[in-house]
Design an enzyme around this catalytic site. Structure first.
Site, PDB file in Angstrom:
ATOM      1  N   SER B  15       0.875  -1.165   0.000  1.00 17.61           N
ATOM      2  CA  SER B  15       0.000   0.000   0.000  1.00 17.61           C
ATOM      3  C   SER B  15       0.914   1.217   0.000  1.00 17.61           C
ATOM      4  CB  SER B  15      -0.908  -0.076   1.220  1.00 17.61           C
ATOM      5  OG  SER B  15      -1.893   0.914   1.152  1.00 17.61           O
ATOM      6  N   HIS B  42      -3.096  -1.043  -3.129  1.00 15.07           N
ATOM      7  CA  HIS B  42      -4.312  -0.313  -2.759  1.00 15.07           C
ATOM      8  C   HIS B  42      -4.460   0.914  -3.629  1.00 15.07           C
ATOM      9  CE1 HIS B  42      -4.520  -2.132   1.518  1.00 15.07           C
ATOM     10  NE2 HIS B  42      -4.962  -2.926   0.582  1.00 15.07           N
ATOM     11  N   ASP B 133      -3.935  -4.895   6.030  1.00  9.41           N
ATOM     12  CA  ASP B 133      -4.334  -5.806   4.958  1.00  9.41           C
ATOM     13  C   ASP B 133      -3.110  -6.606   4.518  1.00  9.41           C
ATOM     14  OD1 ASP B 133      -5.776  -7.050   2.967  1.00  9.41           O
ATOM     15  OD2 ASP B 133      -5.516  -5.415   1.523  1.00  9.41           O
TER      16      ASP B 133
END
Ligand SMILES: C[S@@+](CC[C@H](N)C(=O)[O-])C[C@H]1O[C@@H](n2cnc3c(N)ncnc32)[C@H](O)[C@@H]1O
Lengths: 273, 191
Positions: B15, B42, B133
């Site tokens: 990310s 992301h 995540d």
């Protein structure tokens, strides 16, 4: 909490559902279906696989809830505005040559796609002679679709989509706002019929100039996609159109030779003969 | 216990702060490496073109369509707004259901499917990021016998993501970018 289920366990669940309720999930994409089952278990507070199986077998209401949950019904009005723009500018003018225009929305979810189509047809002056058949396997979705009520909170996004699709009217003319609901104008609904149809097990029921089956193929494995493409081929008039979702394609299908590509990025195909 | 002949799949998630690292890793792939690579990033604007800029011209990044075959030598990027899953039959499937960790694509979802489909033949790499995540996904890859690497939090621009994974299992290796690159090369060039 159940974090993962094995392929064998997945097969067992599919078997139970098929034998008890007649729904056939055998050819759904496995990784994706597994993910749906796992998420449903946590959503429903089911903590073991055994408990899940027992409830599926003994509680039809629980089963229905599960089907609703696993057959994701996320949808929008004028989803992918560029697609609707293409319909407006290129496809509808061709359909206009038919005395009666028959359109099938397969996997219509809660109806937003169908109402968008009705608006396009209305603006093209074609709604009077169009017949829209909207089907889904999920009865709860159809009930909502048939009510013609869309949550008001999304209307701002939908208005934006509508304008991007080339819409020139006042979008709020198409619904009546009541509290947190937008009630779709009845004049848009009169040529739409909603009914249950399962693409896995049900048959051809009419002949269409356009079939929209968007964001449904992603649930299916290649074999099932193949089968459903044949069903669509048999349900299309010669030179009839087939529209899929933005990430879905016919190009992996053996049936692809029977279709020509009308628009690659927007996944619009046309039956050859 | 990593397979001597390399991996059958490499899945890389990241990310905030991970884009340059991904570019570096991709440029370090040996030309003879034919293992398909899946990237999950992301919501960053223009990820695709940014990534292409960061890479050498001979490798192209593909956003797969639903049920596209996972092919050797290809680098895939999870498309925006879908979770990207690998099926046991070696095709991709796209999933449009709810966001996970506020994102779609979610790294966890891709990693779970990779763990299930490839088992010990999978390599998962988790890079810089500002949420957790990918941690559970990397753990699953390792649990299923695969190899899991987290970027050294000291080096990562945002440490939360690799740290979350490292805290879950001591079987997850911690490496700096250069060492990850060396590790991958060693799997393909020593024959
Ligand atoms: C994500 S929605 C798509 C809605 C709409 N077409 C769109 O693109 O916005 C998918 C729908 O496919 C339906 N569906 C899944 N499997 C089906 C099947 N075998 N037969 C008919 N409908 C199915 C689900 O019930 C769900 O409503």
């Amino acid at each position: 909490m159940v974090e993962d289920i094995s392929n064998t366990e997945l097969q067992e669940l599919i078997y139970i559902i098929q034998h008890q309720y007649g729904y056939d999930f055998n050819d759904y994409a496995k990784a994706s279906l597994k993910r749906r089952f796992v998420r449903f278990m946590s959503h429903a507070g089911v903590t073991t696989l055994v408990e899940f199986k027992v409830r599926l077998q003994t509680d039809p209401a629980f089963f229905r809830k599960m089907v609703e949950y696993i057959t994701v019904n996320v949808t929008e009005m004028f989803r992918d505005p560029g697609f609707y723009k293409l319909l407006r500018e290129e496809i509808l003018p061709r359909l206009a040559t038919y005395p009666i225009i028959k359109i099938w929305h397969a996997g219509c979810a809660t109806g937003e796609e169908v109402y968008s189509m009705a608006i396009l047809l209305q603006e093209a002056g074609l709604l009077e002679r169009s017949r829209l058949y909207a089907t889904d396997m999920n009865a709860a979705n159809l009930e909502k679709a048939n009510a013609g009520i869309v949550p008001m909170k999304w209307m701002k996004d939908y208005t934006h989509n509508y304008i991007q699709s080339g819409g020139r009217h006042d979008f709020s003319d198409y619904y009546t706002a009541r509290y947190d609901s937008a009630i779709i104008h009845p004049s848009l609904r009169k040529n739409i019929i909603f009914f249950q149809h399962n693409l896995v097990t049900d048959q051809v029921f009419n002949e269409f100039q356009l079939i929209c089956c968007r964001n449904v193929f992603i649930y299916f494995n290649r074999a099932l996609q193949e089968k459903v493409v044949s069903l669509f081929y048999d349900s299309l008039a010669t030179r009839g159109y087939l529209a899929l979702g933005m990430k879905e394609t016919l190009l992996f299908s053996k049936e692809k030779k029977k279709f020509e590509v009308v628009n690659g990025p927007y996944k619009i195909f046309r039956r050859k003969l | 216990m990593t397979p001597a002949t390399g991996f059958d799949i490499i899945a890389i998630g990241g990310s905030a702060g991970s884009l340059p690292v991904m570019g570096k890793l991709i440029r370090a792939f040996p030309p003879e490496m034919k293992t398909p690579v899946i990237l999950v990033l992301h919501r960053l604007k223009n990820v695709h073109s940014e990534l292409n800029k960061l890479m050498s011209a001979d490798r192209q990044i593909i956003e797969p369509e639903d049920k596209e075959q996972v092919k050797p030598g290809c680098i895939y990027l999870a498309p925006q707004n879908y979770h990207l899953l690998v099926e046991p039959d070696g095709t991709f499937s796209l999933d449009y259901s709810e966001l996970v960790h506020y994102s779609r694509p979610a790294i966890d979802e891709t990693f779970f499917s990779v763990a299930a489909a490839y088992g010990r033949r999978a390599l998962g790499i988790l890079l810089s990021g500002a949420n957790s995540d990918g941690a559970a996904g990397l753990l699953r890859i390792v649990k299923n016998g695969g190899t899991g690497i987290a970027q050294d939090p000291e080096e990562a621009e945002f440490e939360i993501m690799p740290l979350a994974a490292i805290e879950l299992s001591h079987k997850i290796d911690v490496m700096r970018t250069d060492d990850i690159a060396t590790f991958i090369r060693s799997k393909y060039t020593n024959k």
